[in-house]
Design an enzyme around this catalytic site. Structure first.
Site, mmCIF file in Angstrom:
data_model
loop_
_atom_site.group_PDB
_atom_site.id
_atom_site.type_symbol
_atom_site.label_atom_id
_atom_site.label_comp_id
_atom_site.label_asym_id
_atom_site.label_seq_id
_atom_site.Cartn_x
_atom_site.Cartn_y
_atom_site.Cartn_z
ATOM 1 C CG HIS A 207 65.113 104.324 73.823
ATOM 2 N ND1 HIS A 207 65.947 104.820 74.801
ATOM 3 C CD2 HIS A 207 65.746 104.593 72.633
ATOM 4 C CE1 HIS A 207 67.021 105.352 74.243
ATOM 5 N NE2 HIS A 207 66.926 105.233 72.935
ATOM 6 C CE1 TYR B 135 61.781 100.799 67.684
ATOM 7 C CE2 TYR B 135 60.336 102.127 66.307
ATOM 8 C CZ TYR B 135 61.454 101.326 66.448
ATOM 9 O OH TYR B 135 62.244 101.048 65.371
ATOM 10 C CG ASN C 219 68.796 109.238 65.477
ATOM 11 O OD1 ASN C 219 67.626 109.448 65.192
ATOM 12 N ND2 ASN C 219 69.645 108.668 64.644
#
Length: 195
Positions: A19, A14, A66
């Site tokens: 993000h 990532y 999250n």
């Protein structure tokens, strides 16, 4: 102590994704200020130092997006910090790529990291630095878009965006959110991305 939290997802997969803009800004701040942010505790990679006479902690939650609130809550409780001393850096689908916006409190805009933080702090009243990524073209799912890498034309102006974020965060540390909003919310390179 000022607490500057950049949101993202841990792991090489990532690292360069939209993000992870929060992580990217933290890395730039750490490099500029000479902070070591490799200490892993409170579910985050973090580091402390003194900049401009103020004690500051930089943190990158390692819980995945999250669950970001778990790390933020642990840090705030451990250091007995106030929510007024917190700013959260995150990507924002509702801002065009090339724009940044400082904000005092507000909703989550569907951002799962903010949802986690606001829920566990039991308050949305913390400062944010929103970094625009725009919305995906065509039928590309939002989940795939935020986890994808930047387009080549976006990569050309990304360093300027990150530099403006660092400058704005320095202003926030010195003068608070209102003066920072007044100066930096007009920042706009969105028209430059296709040049």
């Amino acid at each position: 102590m000022k607490l500057i939290v950049g949101l993202g997802n841990p792991g090489a997969r990532y690292q360069e994704s939209r993000h992870n803009l929060g992580f990217m800004v933290i890395d730039k701040l750490a490099a500029k200020w000479g902070f070591d942010i490799h200490v892993k505790k409170h579910k985050a990679l973090s580091g402390q130092g003194v900049w401009n006479g103020q004690k500051i902690m930089l943190a990158k939650p390692q819980t995945y997006m999250n669950l970001s609130g778990e790390a933020v809550l642990e840090i705030i409780h451990f250091y007995h910090d106030k929510i007024d001393d917190l700013i959260v850096i995150h990507d924002d689908l509702d801002l065009d790529f090339g724009r940044i916006r400082f904000r005092e409190g507000g909703g989550t805009g569907g951002h799962k990291g903010l949802h986690s933080i606001s829920g566990l702090l039991n308050s949305p009243e913390y400062a944010r630095l929103k970094i625009g990524i725009g919305r995906p073209a065509g039928s590309m799912p939002v989940e795939a878009f935020v986890l994808s890498s930047f387009y080549e034309h976006e990569k050309k102006i990304l360093p300027d965006i990150l530099a403006a974020c660092v400058e704005g965060l320095e202003r926030w540390c010195r003068e608070g959110i209102v003066k920072t909003m007044n100066e930096f919310n007009a920042f706009d390179l969105s028209k430059a991305e296709n040049k």
